[in-house]
Design an enzyme around this catalytic site. Structure first.
Site, mmCIF file in Angstrom:
data_model
loop_
_atom_site.group_PDB
_atom_site.id
_atom_site.type_symbol
_atom_site.label_atom_id
_atom_site.label_comp_id
_atom_site.label_asym_id
_atom_site.label_seq_id
_atom_site.Cartn_x
_atom_site.Cartn_y
_atom_site.Cartn_z
ATOM 1 N N ASN A 80 -88.521 -8.032 21.887
ATOM 2 C CA ASN A 80 -87.977 -6.729 21.517
ATOM 3 C C ASN A 80 -87.433 -6.057 22.770
ATOM 4 O O ASN A 80 -88.087 -6.031 23.808
ATOM 5 C CB ASN A 80 -89.053 -5.846 20.885
ATOM 6 C CG ASN A 80 -88.505 -4.482 20.479
ATOM 7 O OD1 ASN A 80 -88.345 -3.594 21.298
ATOM 8 N ND2 ASN A 80 -88.235 -4.328 19.193
ATOM 9 N N THR B 243 -85.002 -6.086 17.024
ATOM 10 C CA THR B 243 -84.902 -4.635 17.123
ATOM 11 C C THR B 243 -85.617 -4.011 15.926
ATOM 12 O O THR B 243 -85.520 -4.518 14.802
ATOM 13 C CB THR B 243 -83.436 -4.163 17.205
ATOM 14 O OG1 THR B 243 -83.397 -2.733 17.254
ATOM 15 C CG2 THR B 243 -82.612 -4.652 16.038
ATOM 16 N N GLU B 244 -86.355 -2.929 16.187
ATOM 17 C CA GLU B 244 -87.273 -2.428 15.162
ATOM 18 C C GLU B 244 -86.590 -1.801 13.955
ATOM 19 O O GLU B 244 -87.256 -1.521 12.951
ATOM 20 C CB GLU B 244 -88.280 -1.430 15.767
ATOM 21 C CG GLU B 244 -87.698 -0.244 16.467
ATOM 22 C CD GLU B 244 -87.597 -0.458 17.973
ATOM 23 O OE1 GLU B 244 -87.809 0.511 18.713
ATOM 24 O OE2 GLU B 244 -87.287 -1.590 18.393
ATOM 25 N N ASN B 245 -85.273 -1.560 14.020
ATOM 26 C CA ASN B 245 -84.606 -1.041 12.830
ATOM 27 C C ASN B 245 -84.271 -2.132 11.819
ATOM 28 O O ASN B 245 -83.673 -1.850 10.781
ATOM 29 C CB ASN B 245 -83.344 -0.254 13.213
ATOM 30 C CG ASN B 245 -82.376 -1.057 14.046
ATOM 31 O OD1 ASN B 245 -82.762 -1.709 15.005
ATOM 32 N ND2 ASN B 245 -81.101 -1.012 13.698
ATOM 33 N N GLY B 246 -84.672 -3.407 12.103
ATOM 34 C CA GLY B 246 -84.586 -4.437 11.073
ATOM 35 C C GLY B 246 -83.623 -5.570 11.324
ATOM 36 O O GLY B 246 -82.876 -5.952 10.417
#
Length: 226
Positions: free
Chosen positions: A30, A53-56
């Site tokens: 990440n 990336t944490e938004n998917g």
């Protein structure tokens, strides 16, 4: 104390390149918002790294050429990215399940401060700052290893590598290695251990701009980047 102008600090892109060299082959990584985003451009030849990336999104590449951006393909910092073969898109709740489930090998984050015991402060700098922690607290507690990529000092010359963080913590004892524009520094047993220093700067000069004692394990190497 300021650094001698003859000392050639690494550029932001060079810092990102140096951090990328220490990502193990096959890692799921990440990248934090800001400077760490540049690491996506720097996968070493012959090495396979999957960026998350944490938004998917899993499996993204560097920024597309100007004019070819897709507004639906962005990282957590809202910067345009490209999709690599095998990439996957999913709900952000699934993305955080990956993080919290311990499925990511590494997170590379920016920092306001890093303490010699590995404490990280990267979401709020002082009482007047707007709190915006994002996914950082999940990342530092859920991934297997945390690298920090940051300038060695603030714009007004204050150390970012400190004895103890004075800002609100993102995580306690979570950082294992720091990459700056002046050095590569490990955190071991509650100490900063210098691995590499830029050419033209000695350990005493680096110590002068660091807020905690520096240690070595032999002679530090020369920090170089193309």
């Amino acid at each position: 104390m300021s650094i001698d102008t003859k000392v050639k600090k690494l550029t932001r892109q060079q810092m990102a390149w140096r951090a990328a060299q220490d990502i193990a082959d096959g890692s799921y990584v990440n990248l934090g918002i800001g400077l760490p985003e540049l690491v996506a451009r720097c996968v070493p030849p012959g090495r396979h790294v999957t960026y998350h990336t944490e938004n998917g999104l899993l499996g993204f590449g560097e920024r597309p050429p100007a004019g070819e951006e897709d507004p639906d393909l962005v990282n957590a910092g809202k910067k345009p990215v490209t999709l690599l073969p095998g990439a996957a898109l999913f709900h952000h709740s699934d993305s955080f399940a990956m993080i919290r489930g311990g499925h990511l090998d590494l997170s590379i984050l920016g920092a306001f401060q890093v303490a010699q015991n590995g404490d990280l402060a990267n979401w709020q700098a002082g009482e007047d700052a707007v709190p915006a922690v994002g996914g950082a607290m999940d990342l530092v507690s859920g991934v297997k290893q945390v690298f920090v990529l940051t300038e060695h000092t603030t714009r007004d010359g204050k150390p970012k590598l400190v004895d103890a963080c004075s800002y609100a913590l993102t995580g306690a004892g979570v950082v294992s290695r720091v990459f700056t524009d002046l050095a590569v520094v490990d955190i071991r047993d509650g100490h900063f251990v210098v691995l590499e220093i830029v050419d033209g700067l000695d350990l005493a000069g680096l110590q002068a701009v660091t807020g905690a004692p520096l240690h070595t394990d032999g002679t530090p190497g020369v920090l170089q980047a193309p």
